[in-house]
Write a protein that holds these residues in place. Structure first.
Motif, PDB file in Angstrom:
ATOM      1  N   UNK A  49       1.400  -1.202  -0.310  1.00  0.00           N
ATOM      2  CA  UNK A  49      -0.494  -0.018   0.447  1.00  0.00           C
ATOM      3  C   UNK A  49       0.961   1.078   0.179  1.00  0.00           C
ATOM      4  N   UNK A  50       0.002   1.884  -0.882  1.00  0.00           N
ATOM      5  CA  UNK A  50       1.481   3.213  -1.261  1.00  0.00           C
ATOM      6  C   UNK A  50       0.679   4.845  -0.201  1.00  0.00           C
ATOM      7  N   UNK A  51       1.686   4.134   1.202  1.00  0.00           N
ATOM      8  CA  UNK A  51       1.213   4.989   2.065  1.00  0.00           C
ATOM      9  C   UNK A  51       2.587   5.961   2.384  1.00  0.00           C
ATOM     10  N   UNK A  52       1.931   7.633   1.455  1.00  0.00           N
ATOM     11  CA  UNK A  52       3.775   7.902   1.652  1.00  0.00           C
ATOM     12  C   UNK A  52       3.313   9.062   2.743  1.00  0.00           C
ATOM     13  N   UNK A  53       4.756   9.720   3.825  1.00  0.00           N
ATOM     14  CA  UNK A  53       5.078  10.239   4.510  1.00  0.00           C
ATOM     15  C   UNK A  53       5.226  12.454   4.570  1.00  0.00           C
ATOM     16  N   UNK A  54       4.247  13.225   4.662  1.00  0.00           N
ATOM     17  CA  UNK A  54       4.297  14.366   4.414  1.00  0.00           C
ATOM     18  C   UNK A  54       4.980  15.025   5.254  1.00  0.00           C
ATOM     19  N   UNK A  55       5.548  16.159   5.021  1.00  0.00           N
ATOM     20  CA  UNK A  55       6.982  16.578   5.537  1.00  0.00           C
ATOM     21  C   UNK A  55       6.097  17.909   5.896  1.00  0.00           C
ATOM     22  N   UNK A  56       6.959  18.610   6.653  1.00  0.00           N
ATOM     23  CA  UNK A  56       6.134  20.035   7.334  1.00  0.00           C
ATOM     24  C   UNK A  56       5.418  20.150   8.154  1.00  0.00           C
TER      25      UNK A  56
END
Length: 326
Positions: A49-56
């Motif tokens: 599953x393509x779970x992306x971490x969003x920075x900021x």
């Protein structure tokens, strides 16, 4: 182990329901620590599953499209077939089915690989534009607006009014609603500082959408009732009838999709309804299958007599029927 698997499914459902989540929000929904959320996200990634971490500052997690279709118990052909079928259902204008199809389509398109999306788009003209003109809504427009409603992102679009005039609108989209054979968008109009109802087939959205906004509370809380009330005021012919059924009955709830229902007593309610003509109103009232009295409806009695005479002529020409079967 069973508890962990159940939590992974709940985490996946949350990631599909909204575009962005902070680790703290997910932890609160799941009743675990942010460290556990990080471990569960890694497990989902191990399952492709393509779970992306969003920075900021507003960072967190996002479920995005991957290089291949994540395990949804569908192969490529089945995923394409499902997307095409959902597009057709979304544009059908069928009450309830259309709205459900849009929600399902948004979840599927969110993870659909580009190579499969191309196959879906290749058959779009025959899959989307076959409904009647009254319900012909571009699936891309529905998808764009539906995503903006889900992710709380502002939308700017060109809008063609009933008189043909074009205006530019900036709105905070709240909900998509089907009424009759048409789709409507309930939204806060930023320039007019008020709630507005827009026909989706008259909307030409500008992309990309954004920025995000904090959702407002819709007066009354029911988008469907808001649309019914807004659209009802637009009809040329307005009428009020008293239905011989309580406002809480299934018939009254059905009538509320055509206009505004007002309780009277435990046996009746008022229906404030609109239509293009009195003749059109007779068919709407006939479809409700309940007795009614005319309260304020100029010209309606004439059309009721006319249609009654037609039915009587049809009955007089009918061959006699045998006894009804038990």
């Amino acid at each position: 182990m069973k508890e962990t698997s159940a939590r992974l499914l709940r985490l996946l459902a949350l990631l599909q329901a909204r575009r962005d989540w902070s680790g703290q929000e997910l932890a609160g929904r799941l009743g675990v620590t942010t460290r556990t959320v990080r471990r569960d996200v890694d497990k989902l990634r191990d399952l492709d599953y393509p779970v992306h971490a969003v920075k900021g500052i507003a960072g967190g997690y996002r479920l995005g499209p991957g290089a291949q279709l994540p395990p949804l118990l569908l192969d490529d052909d089945e995923a394409v077939a499902a997307a095409i079928a959902l597009r057709m259902a979304a544009g059908s204008g069928v009450a309830e089915i259309g709205e459900t199809a849009v929600r399902a389509l948004l979840k599927l398109e969110q993870v659909l690989p580009t190579r499969l999306r191309h196959r879906v788009n290749a058959v779009r003209p025959s899959a989307v534009r076959t409904p009647s003109p009254a319900s012909a809504v571009d699936a891309d427009v529905l998808s764009t607006i539906g995503s903006a409603c889900r992710d709380h992102q502002r939308v700017r679009f060109d809008y063609r009014g009933s008189g043909g005039a074009h205006t530019r609108r900036l709105v905070e989209p709240h909900a998509l609603v089907t009424w009759g054979s048409r789709w409507y968008l309930v939204a806060w109009d930023c320039d007019r500082a008020d709630w507005r109802t827009f026909r989706v087939d008259r909307i030409q959205p500008k992309t990309p959408t954004g920025p995000r906004f904090t959702p407002r509370e819709l007066p009354g809380g029911d988008p469907a009732a808001h649309v019914a009330s807004s659209v009802g005021r637009m009809w040329t012919y307005q009428a009020t009838v008293r239905l011989h059924t309580p406002a809480t009955s299934d018939i009254a709830r059905t009538a509320a999709t055509y206009g505004r229902v007002e309780p009277v007593d435990e046996d009746s309610c008022l229906l404030h309804i609109g239509a293009d003509t009195p003749r059109a109103l007779t068919f709407l009232l006939g479809a409700l299958e309940v007795d009614f009295d005319i309260v304020d409806a100029p010209g309606l009695a004439v059309h009721l007599r006319h249609i009654t005479e037609r039915y009587q002529r049809a009955l007089s020409a009918c061959p006699p029927e045998g006894p009804a079967e038990a």
